[in-house]
Design a protein around this motif. Structure first.
Motif, PDB file in Angstrom:
ATOM      1  N   ALA A   1      29.861 -16.519 -27.285  1.00 44.21           N
ATOM      2  CA  ALA A   1      29.068 -17.684 -27.699  1.00 44.21           C
ATOM      3  C   ALA A   1      28.116 -17.230 -28.798  1.00 44.21           C
ATOM      4  CB  ALA A   1      28.284 -18.230 -26.504  1.00 44.21           C
ATOM      5  N   PRO A   2      27.565 -18.165 -29.582  1.00 44.73           N
ATOM      6  CA  PRO A   2      26.621 -17.766 -30.631  1.00 44.73           C
ATOM      7  C   PRO A   2      25.407 -17.053 -30.036  1.00 44.73           C
ATOM      8  CG  PRO A   2      26.872 -20.177 -30.518  1.00 44.73           C
ATOM      9  CD  PRO A   2      27.792 -19.604 -29.513  1.00 44.73           C
ATOM     10  N   GLU A   3      24.844 -16.128 -30.805  1.00 44.46           N
ATOM     11  CA  GLU A   3      23.707 -15.315 -30.337  1.00 44.46           C
ATOM     12  C   GLU A   3      22.581 -16.175 -29.763  1.00 44.46           C
ATOM     13  OE1 GLU A   3      23.254 -12.094 -29.817  1.00 44.46           O
ATOM     14  OE2 GLU A   3      25.381 -11.892 -30.350  1.00 44.46           O
ATOM     15  N   ALA A   4      22.303 -17.286 -30.444  1.00 46.46           N
ATOM     16  CA  ALA A   4      21.151 -18.102 -30.043  1.00 46.46           C
ATOM     17  C   ALA A   4      21.356 -18.754 -28.675  1.00 46.46           C
ATOM     18  CB  ALA A   4      20.888 -19.173 -31.088  1.00 46.46           C
ATOM     19  N   LEU A   5      22.595 -18.864 -28.236  1.00 46.52           N
ATOM     20  CA  LEU A   5      22.862 -19.522 -26.950  1.00 46.52           C
ATOM     21  C   LEU A   5      23.257 -18.519 -25.867  1.00 46.52           C
ATOM     22  CD1 LEU A   5      23.005 -22.256 -25.490  1.00 46.52           C
ATOM     23  CD2 LEU A   5      25.399 -22.420 -26.172  1.00 46.52           C
ATOM     24  N   LYS A   6      23.931 -17.473 -26.285  1.00 40.04           N
ATOM     25  CA  LYS A   6      24.428 -16.477 -25.332  1.00 40.04           C
ATOM     26  C   LYS A   6      23.262 -15.825 -24.591  1.00 40.04           C
ATOM     27  CE  LYS A   6      26.251 -12.823 -27.160  1.00 40.04           C
ATOM     28  NZ  LYS A   6      27.132 -11.982 -27.963  1.00 40.04           N
ATOM     29  N   GLU A   7      23.435 -15.562 -23.301  1.00 41.92           N
ATOM     30  CA  GLU A   7      22.403 -14.831 -22.573  1.00 41.92           C
ATOM     31  C   GLU A   7      22.484 -13.352 -22.922  1.00 41.92           C
ATOM     32  OE1 GLU A   7      23.718 -16.901 -18.818  1.00 41.92           O
ATOM     33  OE2 GLU A   7      21.539 -17.109 -18.611  1.00 41.92           O
ATOM     34  N   GLU A   8      21.347 -12.677 -22.809  1.00 43.40           N
ATOM     35  CA  GLU A   8      21.241 -11.313 -23.317  1.00 43.40           C
ATOM     36  C   GLU A   8      22.248 -10.379 -22.645  1.00 43.40           C
ATOM     37  OE1 GLU A   8      17.557  -8.391 -23.550  1.00 43.40           O
ATOM     38  OE2 GLU A   8      17.080 -10.504 -23.910  1.00 43.40           O
ATOM     39  N   ASN A   9      22.285 -10.433 -21.330  1.00 40.57           N
ATOM     40  CA  ASN A   9      23.250  -9.617 -20.586  1.00 40.57           C
ATOM     41  C   ASN A   9      23.379 -10.165 -19.163  1.00 40.57           C
ATOM     42  OD1 ASN A   9      21.036  -8.558 -19.045  1.00 40.57           O
ATOM     43  ND2 ASN A   9      20.583  -7.214 -20.799  1.00 40.57           N
ATOM     44  N   ALA A  10      24.237  -9.520 -18.380  1.00 40.19           N
ATOM     45  CA  ALA A  10      24.502 -10.019 -17.024  1.00 40.19           C
ATOM     46  C   ALA A  10      23.235  -9.990 -16.175  1.00 40.19           C
ATOM     47  CB  ALA A  10      25.608  -9.180 -16.375  1.00 40.19           C
ATOM     48  N   ASP A  11      22.430  -8.939 -16.322  1.00 45.31           N
ATOM     49  CA  ASP A  11      21.219  -8.818 -15.505  1.00 45.31           C
ATOM     50  C   ASP A  11      20.240  -9.955 -15.790  1.00 45.31           C
ATOM     51  OD1 ASP A  11      21.768  -6.596 -13.968  1.00 45.31           O
ATOM     52  OD2 ASP A  11      21.188  -5.202 -15.569  1.00 45.31           O
ATOM     53  N   SER A  12      20.021 -10.230 -17.096  1.00 47.65           N
ATOM     54  CA  SER A  12      19.035 -11.274 -17.409  1.00 47.65           C
ATOM     55  C   SER A  12      19.571 -12.648 -16.994  1.00 47.65           C
ATOM     56  CB  SER A  12      18.667 -11.250 -18.894  1.00 47.65           C
ATOM     57  OG  SER A  12      19.773 -11.600 -19.681  1.00 47.65           O
ATOM     58  N   SER A  13      20.875 -12.849 -17.129  1.00 47.49           N
ATOM     59  CA  SER A  13      21.480 -14.125 -16.714  1.00 47.49           C
ATOM     60  C   SER A  13      21.314 -14.319 -15.201  1.00 47.49           C
ATOM     61  CB  SER A  13      22.967 -14.135 -17.098  1.00 47.49           C
ATOM     62  OG  SER A  13      23.593 -15.288 -16.619  1.00 47.49           O
ATOM     63  N   ALA A  14      21.571 -13.248 -14.445  1.00 49.88           N
ATOM     64  CA  ALA A  14      21.452 -13.332 -12.979  1.00 49.88           C
ATOM     65  C   ALA A  14      19.992 -13.559 -12.583  1.00 49.88           C
ATOM     66  CB  ALA A  14      21.986 -12.053 -12.344  1.00 49.88           C
ATOM     67  N   ALA A  15      19.076 -12.844 -13.244  1.00 52.48           N
ATOM     68  CA  ALA A  15      17.647 -12.984 -12.896  1.00 52.48           C
ATOM     69  C   ALA A  15      17.174 -14.412 -13.180  1.00 52.48           C
ATOM     70  CB  ALA A  15      16.821 -11.975 -13.691  1.00 52.48           C
ATOM     71  N   ASP A  16      17.630 -14.965 -14.286  1.00 51.17           N
ATOM     72  CA  ASP A  16      17.239 -16.330 -14.647  1.00 51.17           C
ATOM     73  C   ASP A  16      17.833 -17.345 -13.657  1.00 51.17           C
ATOM     74  OD1 ASP A  16      15.590 -17.598 -16.399  1.00 51.17           O
ATOM     75  OD2 ASP A  16      17.181 -18.102 -17.826  1.00 51.17           O
ATOM     76  N   THR A  17      19.007 -17.035 -13.153  1.00 54.78           N
ATOM     77  CA  THR A  17      19.651 -17.914 -12.170  1.00 54.78           C
ATOM     78  C   THR A  17      18.843 -17.923 -10.875  1.00 54.78           C
ATOM     79  OG1 THR A  17      21.781 -17.431 -13.158  1.00 54.78           O
ATOM     80  CG2 THR A  17      21.825 -18.358 -10.948  1.00 54.78           C
ATOM     81  N   VAL A  18      18.407 -16.742 -10.448  1.00 58.44           N
ATOM     82  CA  VAL A  18      17.592 -16.659  -9.226  1.00 58.44           C
ATOM     83  C   VAL A  18      16.274 -17.400  -9.438  1.00 58.44           C
ATOM     84  CG1 VAL A  18      16.310 -15.075  -7.727  1.00 58.44           C
ATOM     85  CG2 VAL A  18      18.657 -14.520  -8.430  1.00 58.44           C
ATOM     86  N   ARG A  19      15.723 -17.280 -10.634  1.00 56.48           N
ATOM     87  CA  ARG A  19      14.469 -17.980 -10.943  1.00 56.48           C
ATOM     88  C   ARG A  19      14.666 -19.499 -10.790  1.00 56.48           C
ATOM     89  NH1 ARG A  19      13.593 -15.826 -16.098  1.00 56.48           N
ATOM     90  NH2 ARG A  19      13.378 -13.849 -15.047  1.00 56.48           N
ATOM     91  N   TYR A  20      15.751 -20.005 -11.333  1.00 54.33           N
ATOM     92  CA  TYR A  20      16.003 -21.461 -11.249  1.00 54.33           C
ATOM     93  C   TYR A  20      16.260 -21.902  -9.804  1.00 54.33           C
ATOM     94  CZ  TYR A  20      20.533 -24.020 -10.708  1.00 54.33           C
ATOM     95  OH  TYR A  20      21.613 -24.719 -10.239  1.00 54.33           O
TER      96      TYR A  20
END
Ligand code: GUN
Ligand code: FE
Length: 425
Positions: A159-178
């Protein structure tokens, strides 16, 4: 206690293909649940109030099994390409805007307000990858009175840089936050759902983390499956060890079995994939308008019905150009006729009552006892005033229903809408 009768011409499909109608009858709501359809009010309920709809149609609320809230803003635009190009040119640029809370609030307010006015009473919704905007959407959905699952999207590749999540860890952490924020809000009607966008968007490492999160919080799953031929080829390249597309989700425990899972499209599913969906109890969200608009093909829905797969309808806005579930019913009938005529004449096209079932009880089963007026089902009902399209003759209740759906009475003929027995229009 929320106990009352709705009086009118009642229609529902307790079984696929079997439309039942009750002329001038009484539908009983007790504590938010259906508790019978009566020709006359039984003595023991004589103290309950009666809401007389004056001859209107009373039908179960529509269940949209697949819709993208952030894409609502560009619905009806950009229908000139196939899926992967369409994502790059239209969906991804729009979704990038949801990093801005002000834009998200503005756009999601329009979405929630329009969904409230529609025939939809329950929806399974994709947001974007942004956890804050997803919570904003959940707050807005909760206010509508609709019942919904709302997923923060996961996407850490392709996906484009501006939309893609930084990496698996940050994506997972953000998911737990939500998920944590959503639970803190104590919503009555709005739930989180694990939402890997599709296999091309998620690294193996992210899928593993999502699987752990799913297990820890015991959440359902939504994603896309075998929608488009280019996409299926891309999955083969990105996940060469998978036996078939669905096997890739299954290898991470994100394909039914212990979790309720809905997969959108399933246009190009192989026999092995169909068999696995059946074994694992995966729901298919059939999105006929989207399949036509982005030229994906025609899903073999008769085959899925015959095999006893769980199946509902989705609008897939903005692959689909409208949030109207009545339109989704009509489109499902039209594409099934083209399938029969152009692809395989041994495959019978769908009937109106089969499509109506998919839009109500079929998709409703993802939410539990939903989508029918049988006893014990949640009281989700629409009152439709089909006199907004006058007819010169008396026609039967089932004819009135079919006509109301084809003529789009959901645009201007929804008089009342009840969800879990609570009036929200
Ligand atoms: N596959 C991955 N993302 C999407 C999306 O946003 N819409 C559709 N129709 N298919 C997808
Ligand atoms: Fe989709």
């Amino acid at each position: 206690m929320n106990n009352f009768f709705l009086k009118g011409n009642i229609c529902h499909t307790p079984e696929i293909g079997k439309l039942e109608t009750f002329e001038n009858s009484y539908l009983l709501c007790e504590n938010g649940k259906c508790n019978g359809i009566f020709a006359d009010i039984p003595e023991k309920y004589s103290s309950y109030p009666v809401q007389d709809t004056n001859g209107s149609l009373i039908i179960p609320g529509m269940v949209d099994l697949h819709i993208h809230a952030p894409q609502y803003a560009f619905r009806g635009l950009g229908m000139d390409c196939e899926l992967l190009d369409w994502l790059d040119r239209h969906a991804f640029p729009e979704e990038t805007k949801y990093s801005d809370p002000d834009y998200a609030q503005k756009a999601y307010s329009i979405f929630a307000s329009d969904l409230k006015k529609s025939a939809t009473t329950r929806a399974v919704i994709f947001a974007t990858r942004h956890s804050q905007a997803t919570i904003q959407l959940m707050d807005l959905m909760e206010k509508t009175g609709l019942v919904s699952f709302v997923g923060k999207v996961n996407m850490d590749r392709e996906a484009p840089e501006a939309l893609k999540e930084e990496n698996a860890d940050s994506s997972a952490a953000d998911t737990v936050r939500y998920i944590t924020k959503a639970f803190e809000r104590n919503y009555k009607n709005t739930y989180p759902i694990i939402t890997p966008r599709f296999i091309p968007s998620c690294t193996d490492s992210l899928m593993e983390k999502l699987s752990e999160i799913r297990r820890k919080y015991n959440l359902p799953v939504q994603s896309h499956l075998s929608e488009n031929l280019g996409e299926v080829e891309l999955v083969k390249k990105l996940k060469p060890d998978a036996l078939f597309y669905g096997d890739a989700y299954d290898s991470f425990g994100l394909f039914g079995k212990e979790s309720n899972t809905v997969m959108a499209h399933c246009v190009h599913s192989t026999d092995a994939e169909i068999e696995r969906m059946k074994e694992n109890g995966v729901w298919v969200a059939h999105c006929p308008d989207s399949n036509m608009n982005v030229s994906s093909g025609v899903a073999p829905i008769r085959k899925y019905i015959d095999k006893g797969l769980r199946i509902g309808l989705g609008t897939d806005v903005a692959g689909g150009h409208t949030q109207s579930m009545f339109r989704a019913i009509v489109a499902s009938l039209q594409v099934s006729k083209l399938y029969w005529r152009l692809i395989d004449q041994s495959v019978k096209h769908l009937s109106f009552s089969e499509s109506f079932y998919m839009a109500t009880k079929g998709g409703g089963s993802f939410f539990g006892k939903v989508g029918s007026f049988e006893k014990g089902y949640e009281f989700d009902a629409l009152v439709l005033d089909d006199s907004v399209r006058p007819h010169p003759q008396e026609i039967s209740v089932s004819q009135r229903l079919e006509r109301a759906v084809y003529l789009g009475i959901d645009l201007d003929g929804i008089k009342e809408k009840y969800i879990r027995g609570i009036k929200c229009i």
